[in-house]
Design a protein around this motif. Structure first.
Motif, PDB file in Angstrom:
ATOM      1  N   ARG A   1      -4.283  10.491  -2.776  1.00  0.00           N
ATOM      2  CA  ARG A   1      -3.895   9.252  -2.103  1.00  0.00           C
ATOM      3  C   ARG A   1      -2.856   9.524  -1.015  1.00  0.00           C
ATOM      4  NH1 ARG A   1      -3.548   3.715  -2.659  1.00  0.00           N
ATOM      5  NH2 ARG A   1      -1.646   2.871  -1.727  1.00  0.00           N
ATOM      6  N   THR A   2      -1.883  10.368  -1.324  1.00  0.00           N
ATOM      7  CA  THR A   2      -0.817  10.680  -0.370  1.00  0.00           C
ATOM      8  C   THR A   2      -1.374  11.354   0.870  1.00  0.00           C
ATOM      9  OG1 THR A   2       0.780  10.917  -2.179  1.00  0.00           O
ATOM     10  CG2 THR A   2       1.367  11.903  -0.059  1.00  0.00           C
TER      11      THR A   2
ATOM     12  N   ILE B   1      -4.263   8.536   7.534  1.00  0.00           N
ATOM     13  CA  ILE B   1      -4.512   7.220   8.147  1.00  0.00           C
ATOM     14  C   ILE B   1      -3.335   6.795   9.007  1.00  0.00           C
ATOM     15  CG2 ILE B   1      -4.813   4.766   7.630  1.00  0.00           C
ATOM     16  CD1 ILE B   1      -6.391   5.655   5.115  1.00  0.00           C
ATOM     17  N   LEU B   2      -2.119   6.965   8.488  1.00  0.00           N
ATOM     18  CA  LEU B   2      -0.918   6.579   9.236  1.00  0.00           C
ATOM     19  C   LEU B   2      -0.761   7.425  10.501  1.00  0.00           C
ATOM     20  CD1 LEU B   2       1.625   6.062   6.316  1.00  0.00           C
ATOM     21  CD2 LEU B   2       0.509   4.299   7.708  1.00  0.00           C
TER      22      LEU B   2
ATOM     23  N   ILE C   1       0.825  -1.208   0.000  1.00  0.00           N
ATOM     24  CA  ILE C   1       0.000   0.000   0.000  1.00  0.00           C
ATOM     25  C   ILE C   1       0.858   1.255   0.000  1.00  0.00           C
ATOM     26  CG2 ILE C   1      -1.670   1.304   1.356  1.00  0.00           C
ATOM     27  CD1 ILE C   1      -2.814  -1.354   2.322  1.00  0.00           C
ATOM     28  N   ARG C   2       1.958   1.226   0.726  1.00  0.00           N
ATOM     29  CA  ARG C   2       2.790   2.411   0.907  1.00  0.00           C
ATOM     30  C   ARG C   2       3.387   2.894  -0.415  1.00  0.00           C
ATOM     31  NH1 ARG C   2       7.224   2.055   5.520  1.00  0.00           N
ATOM     32  NH2 ARG C   2       5.291   2.002   6.718  1.00  0.00           N
TER      33      ARG C   2
ATOM     34  N   LEU D   1      -3.497   8.751   2.840  1.00  0.00           N
ATOM     35  CA  LEU D   1      -2.629   7.758   3.474  1.00  0.00           C
ATOM     36  C   LEU D   1      -1.877   8.354   4.658  1.00  0.00           C
ATOM     37  CD1 LEU D   1      -1.773   4.818   3.253  1.00  0.00           C
ATOM     38  CD2 LEU D   1       0.107   5.547   1.759  1.00  0.00           C
TER      39      LEU D   1
END
Length: 326
Positions: A316-317, A323-324, A2-3, A320
């Motif tokens: 997306r970045t 979320i992180l 995913i990363r 993400l």
């Protein structure tokens, strides 16, 4: 996995811009297409030759192709990342590259342009027959040009923005599933006697998965029209007015923008498999369409695609990172 998907998306996108689709490289869509033909043949024999039986066979086709289209790249990616992260990124980037069609779409449409510029109508008819589904034998220069411009407009969504959209959401696995659905629609999603029942679920699912990407594509193309000095105002006007003029809820979205941006009229009646289909026109005939419009359409294709790639990676970045952080 995913990363690194955002990185793989950008790498795959730029590899496609550089290389296109080399003829020597066996394309995954051909494998999917062969799988569809295989399952169609055997499923038709397995289920009753009735309306309900054909629909069940078509549903079984959809389930089978979606599962295999996702499972195979997932397994390959998993193995690649287990061996080494760099190998996983390379495989993911390569998968993304293979599912995009920016350069190949331009190359194929420019073959039509070159034949028209030479004055070779037969050559142009043959070239455009390679990228459209309609009958091309009786098309004149304007008809050939319209067909080429329309396919560039429609495939900006189907061939680039939609795959990028699904890559950004679910990596190559979701991207491959999307291409499986899209390929099924192009092979069995016809409303003729042979496929009206068997291809029903494939066609409906294709409408669903393209619903959001088609509209994102249209707005990206409107932005591209403004950026490149085309008639962005008219592109937006025609989009809002004519975007539902096709039977499909999606295919007229980018065609309407293209017609407005170029100030030409697209669509209208066309022959498929020897039968005339009456379809409304899209856009206003403010001027006659000309073969130079194929080059202009490709400019909008490239700018829209670049904007889409940047937008999806940026969103997306940000998501993400959020979320992180949580």
């Amino acid at each position: 996995m995913i990363r690194w998907t955002g990185t793989a998306l950008l790498l795959g996108f730029f590899i496609d811009l550089l290389l296109g689709d080399p003829r020597w490289l066996y394309h995954p869509v051909r494998i999917i297409g062969n799988g569809i033909s295989f399952f169609e043949k055997h499923l038709r024999n397995l289920f009753p030759k009735t309306e309900k039986g054909e629909r069940k066979a078509g549903l079984a086709l959809v389930i089978s192709i979606c599962f295999l289209s996702g499972f195979v790249p997932l397994a390959i990616l998993y193995i690649g990342y287990q061996i080494h992260t760099v190998l996983g990124i390379v495989i993911e980037s390569f998968f993304c590259y293979q599912m995009l069609a920016v350069k190949s779409l331009k190359q194929e449409s420019m073959k039509v342009y070159k034949e028209l510029k030479k004055g070779d109508l037969e050559g142009a008819r043959h070239a455009v027959s390679m990228i459209v589904g309609r009958d091309t034998k009786s098309l004149d220069e304007k008809g050939i040009t319209k067909a080429a411009v329309e396919t560039v407009a429609e495939n900006t969504s189907d061939g680039i923005i939609a795959p990028l959209f699904y890559m950004a959401i679910g990596g190559p696995v979701l991207m491959f599933i999307y291409k499986g659905i899209n390929t099924m629609d192009s092979m069995v999603g016809y409303k003729n006697e042979k496929y009206i029942n068997f291809g029903r679920y494939a066609a409906k699912l294709d409408d669903i998965v393209n619903y959001i990407p088609a509209r994102i594509s249209a707005w990206l193309m409107i932005a591209a029209a403004y950026l490149e000095g085309f008639d962005g105002k008219n592109a937006k006007k025609i989009f809002l007015r004519d975007r539902y003029k096709h039977a499909s809820p999606n295919s007229a979205q980018t065609e309407a923008v293209m017609a407005g941006a170029l100030n030409v009229q697209l669509a209208g009646n066309a022959y498929y498999f020897g039968k005339l289909y009456e379809k409304p026109t899209i856009g206003d005939a403010n001027r006659d369409i000309e073969y130079e419009d194929i080059k202009r359409a490709n400019t909008l294709l490239y700018v829209s695609s670049f904007l889409g790639a940047v937008l999806f990676v940026a969103v997306r970045t940000v998501l993400l990172a959020g979320i992180l952080f949580l």
